[in-house]
Design a protein around this motif. Structure first.
Motif, PDB file in Angstrom:
ATOM      1  N   ILE A 135       0.804  -1.143   0.038  1.00  0.00           N
ATOM      2  CA  ILE A 135      -0.027   0.078   0.042  1.00  0.00           C
ATOM      3  C   ILE A 135       0.965   1.203  -0.040  1.00  0.00           C
ATOM      4  O   ILE A 135       1.949   1.203   0.738  1.00  0.00           O
ATOM      5  N   PRO A 136       0.619   2.288  -0.780  1.00  0.00           N
ATOM      6  CA  PRO A 136       1.317   3.582  -0.674  1.00  0.00           C
ATOM      7  C   PRO A 136       1.322   3.993   0.776  1.00  0.00           C
ATOM      8  O   PRO A 136      -0.045   4.160   1.409  1.00  0.00           O
ATOM      9  N   ILE A 137       2.286   4.628   1.497  1.00  0.00           N
ATOM     10  CA  ILE A 137       2.313   4.934   2.685  1.00  0.00           C
ATOM     11  C   ILE A 137       1.293   6.403   2.737  1.00  0.00           C
ATOM     12  O   ILE A 137       0.964   6.655   3.938  1.00  0.00           O
ATOM     13  N   LEU A 138       1.471   7.029   1.886  1.00  0.00           N
ATOM     14  CA  LEU A 138       0.493   8.226   1.824  1.00  0.00           C
ATOM     15  C   LEU A 138      -0.727   8.145   0.891  1.00  0.00           C
ATOM     16  O   LEU A 138      -0.620   7.842  -0.188  1.00  0.00           O
ATOM     17  N   GLY A 139      -1.808   8.582   1.569  1.00  0.00           N
ATOM     18  CA  GLY A 139      -3.318   8.421   0.605  1.00  0.00           C
ATOM     19  C   GLY A 139      -4.175   9.588   0.826  1.00  0.00           C
ATOM     20  O   GLY A 139      -3.983  10.642   1.837  1.00  0.00           O
ATOM     21  N   LEU A 140      -5.205   9.855   0.183  1.00  0.00           N
ATOM     22  CA  LEU A 140      -5.990  10.775   0.254  1.00  0.00           C
ATOM     23  C   LEU A 140      -7.120  10.396   0.995  1.00  0.00           C
ATOM     24  O   LEU A 140      -7.744   9.366   0.294  1.00  0.00           O
ATOM     25  N   GLY A 141      -7.525  10.939   2.055  1.00  0.00           N
ATOM     26  CA  GLY A 141      -8.836  10.747   3.027  1.00  0.00           C
ATOM     27  C   GLY A 141      -9.804  11.411   2.220  1.00  0.00           C
ATOM     28  O   GLY A 141     -10.048  12.560   1.674  1.00  0.00           O
ATOM     29  N   THR A 142     -11.255  11.008   2.457  1.00  0.00           N
ATOM     30  CA  THR A 142     -12.400  11.585   1.707  1.00  0.00           C
ATOM     31  C   THR A 142     -13.561  11.671   2.649  1.00  0.00           C
ATOM     32  O   THR A 142     -14.576  12.398   2.476  1.00  0.00           O
ATOM     33  N   TRP A 143     -13.072  11.402   4.063  1.00  0.00           N
ATOM     34  CA  TRP A 143     -14.190  11.783   4.959  1.00  0.00           C
ATOM     35  C   TRP A 143     -14.575  13.369   5.192  1.00  0.00           C
ATOM     36  O   TRP A 143     -13.488  14.079   5.324  1.00  0.00           O
ATOM     37  N   GLN A 144     -15.878  13.786   5.282  1.00  0.00           N
ATOM     38  CA  GLN A 144     -16.152  15.204   5.325  1.00  0.00           C
ATOM     39  C   GLN A 144     -15.924  15.632   4.230  1.00  0.00           C
ATOM     40  O   GLN A 144     -16.119  17.087   4.000  1.00  0.00           O
ATOM     41  N   SER A 145     -15.417  15.166   3.002  1.00  0.00           N
ATOM     42  CA  SER A 145     -15.682  15.683   1.686  1.00  0.00           C
ATOM     43  C   SER A 145     -16.646  15.921   1.185  1.00  0.00           C
ATOM     44  O   SER A 145     -17.417  14.944   0.735  1.00  0.00           O
ATOM     45  N   LYS A 146     -17.256  16.802   0.812  1.00  0.00           N
ATOM     46  CA  LYS A 146     -18.699  17.494   0.566  1.00  0.00           C
ATOM     47  C   LYS A 146     -18.816  16.829  -0.854  1.00  0.00           C
ATOM     48  O   LYS A 146     -18.341  17.165  -1.696  1.00  0.00           O
ATOM     49  N   PRO A 147     -20.312  16.263  -1.063  1.00  0.00           N
ATOM     50  CA  PRO A 147     -20.534  16.163  -2.640  1.00  0.00           C
ATOM     51  C   PRO A 147     -20.363  17.564  -3.376  1.00  0.00           C
ATOM     52  O   PRO A 147     -20.879  18.401  -2.858  1.00  0.00           O
ATOM     53  N   GLY A 148     -19.879  17.369  -4.692  1.00  0.00           N
ATOM     54  CA  GLY A 148     -19.758  18.714  -5.188  1.00  0.00           C
ATOM     55  C   GLY A 148     -18.234  18.931  -5.155  1.00  0.00           C
ATOM     56  O   GLY A 148     -17.627  20.125  -5.978  1.00  0.00           O
ATOM     57  N   GLU A 149     -17.465  18.573  -4.296  1.00  0.00           N
ATOM     58  CA  GLU A 149     -15.989  18.900  -3.893  1.00  0.00           C
ATOM     59  C   GLU A 149     -15.420  17.743  -4.054  1.00  0.00           C
ATOM     60  O   GLU A 149     -14.066  17.697  -4.694  1.00  0.00           O
ATOM     61  N   VAL A 150     -15.697  16.450  -3.613  1.00  0.00           N
ATOM     62  CA  VAL A 150     -14.844  15.385  -3.629  1.00  0.00           C
ATOM     63  C   VAL A 150     -14.538  15.047  -4.920  1.00  0.00           C
ATOM     64  O   VAL A 150     -13.335  14.429  -5.166  1.00  0.00           O
ATOM     65  N   ARG A 151     -15.202  14.950  -5.979  1.00  0.00           N
ATOM     66  CA  ARG A 151     -15.066  14.493  -7.481  1.00  0.00           C
ATOM     67  C   ARG A 151     -13.751  15.385  -7.746  1.00  0.00           C
ATOM     68  O   ARG A 151     -12.783  14.759  -8.447  1.00  0.00           O
ATOM     69  N   GLU A 152     -13.657  16.601  -7.700  1.00  0.00           N
ATOM     70  CA  GLU A 152     -12.405  17.426  -8.154  1.00  0.00           C
ATOM     71  C   GLU A 152     -11.346  17.107  -7.494  1.00  0.00           C
ATOM     72  O   GLU A 152     -10.330  17.084  -7.774  1.00  0.00           O
ATOM     73  N   ALA A 153     -11.425  16.859  -6.322  1.00  0.00           N
ATOM     74  CA  ALA A 153     -10.633  16.612  -5.222  1.00  0.00           C
ATOM     75  C   ALA A 153      -9.715  15.401  -5.476  1.00  0.00           C
ATOM     76  O   ALA A 153      -8.526  15.283  -5.529  1.00  0.00           O
ATOM     77  N   VAL A 154     -10.315  14.341  -5.803  1.00  0.00           N
ATOM     78  CA  VAL A 154      -9.966  13.035  -6.192  1.00  0.00           C
ATOM     79  C   VAL A 154      -9.079  13.244  -7.702  1.00  0.00           C
ATOM     80  O   VAL A 154      -7.981  12.473  -7.692  1.00  0.00           O
ATOM     81  N   ARG A 155      -9.843  13.987  -8.340  1.00  0.00           N
ATOM     82  CA  ARG A 155      -9.215  14.036  -9.816  1.00  0.00           C
ATOM     83  C   ARG A 155      -7.851  14.774  -9.635  1.00  0.00           C
ATOM     84  O   ARG A 155      -6.910  14.433 -10.178  1.00  0.00           O
TER      85      ARG A 155
END
Length: 319
Positions: free
Chosen positions: A17-37
């Protein structure tokens, strides 16, 4: 910073597993798609999700976009999700993973975790309450849930399975019954909750620790004025100035230097990039000791609504 420069941590089953990842808890709909991209473009290959975050569809859209446009292949990515408390009954476990797979538009997950040890009443309401506003519990034993999780590996729906928010006694109970060992225990971890005991306990048993809320979850909805703000801690600010880094970068690096997997959350592109830019410096043992001296069992994510459950991991003084 390229994805290839992120160190990998090897699990007890031989997968990494990569030691660093992106968390998505509390990432609001409308924001999280762009954040993951944005995160994938920046170089993140590890995305941490959960059914309870109610945003897996958007995360799935972003992943699909990046695969379809040739930025990444599915096998380049490491995607985690979690089984919510209302799906602990063994006959519901496969149904739950299938919901996450459908939302994320994936054929398999790299990692699936039991989100909390407490089982809640089965049904469509994630927080089922009685007439007095108390959560209605289910009496499913998380050991039976674990046995159903093992079947997901055999079916190829998930590659690795693990735990989240389990204390030492609970981890041991699962180990005593497991045919497949948990690969990780994902828990709150930051300078005020350093998790020394749990970390060494899991390490001795070949289980990695994954740190959520490494920045102290400054946006937690229940924070009151005057509560701990980890990013504002003088020791952290001083160490950050020494390395010409931000307090957030020091907090993330602190977790990495302890050999713990870390999943900081942000939906702001500049912060997502900043949180990834932590591989050009290293903290000294003295830095780590100073940061560790802040430990005061300062838990910021108490999961208060499940506190009376017999399997609540923190309500009974356990670590």
């Amino acid at each position: 910073m390229a994805a290839s420069t992120v160190p990998l941590v090897k699990f007890n089953n031989g997968l990494s597993i990569p030691i660093l990842g992106l968390g998505t808890w509390q990432s609001k709909p409308g924001e999280v798609r762009e954040a993951v991209r944005d995160a994938i473009d920046i170089g993140y290959r590890h995305i941490d999700c959960a059914h309870l975050y109610f945003n897996e569809k958007e995360v799935g859209d972003a992943i699909r976009d990046k695969i379809n446009s040739g930025v990444v292949k599915r096998e380049d990515l490491f995607i985690t999700s979690k089984l919510w408390n209302t799906y602990h009954r063994p006959d519901l476990v496969e149904k739950a993973v299938q919901i996450s797979l459908d939302d994320l538009q994936l054929d398999y997950l790299d990692l699936y975790l039991i989100h909390w040890p407490m089982a809640y009443k089965e049904g469509s309401d994630p927080f089922p309450e009685d007439g007095k506003g108390k959560i209605i519990y289910s009496d499913v034993d998380y050991v039976d849930t674990w046995k159903a999780m093992e079947k997901l590996v055999a079916k190829g729906l998930v590659k690795s399975i693990g735990l989240s928010n389990f204390n030492t006694k609970q981890v041991q109970r699962v180990l005593d019954a497991a045919k497949i060992k948990p690969v990780t225990n994902q828990v709150e971890c930051h300078p005020y909750l350093f998790q020394k005991k749990l970390h060494s306990f899991c390490k001795e048993r070949g289980i990695t620790l994954t740190a959520y809320s490494p920045l102290g979850s400054p946006q937690r909805p229940w924070a009151k004025p005057g509560d701990i703000n980890v990013l504002d801690t003088p020791i952290i600010k001083t160490i950050a100035a020494k390395y010409n880094k931000s307090p957030a970068q020091v907090l993330i690096r602190c977790v990495i230097d302890r050999g713990i997997i870390v999943i900081p959350k942000s939906t702001t592109k500049s912060r997502i990039a900043e949180n990834f830019d932590v591989f050009d410096f290293k903290l000294t043992p003295q830095d780590l000791e100073q940061i560790g001296s802040l430990d005061c069992n300062g838990r910021l994510i108490p999961q208060a609504e499940g506190r009376e459950h017999k399997d609540h991991p923190f309500a009974h003084g356990d670590e």
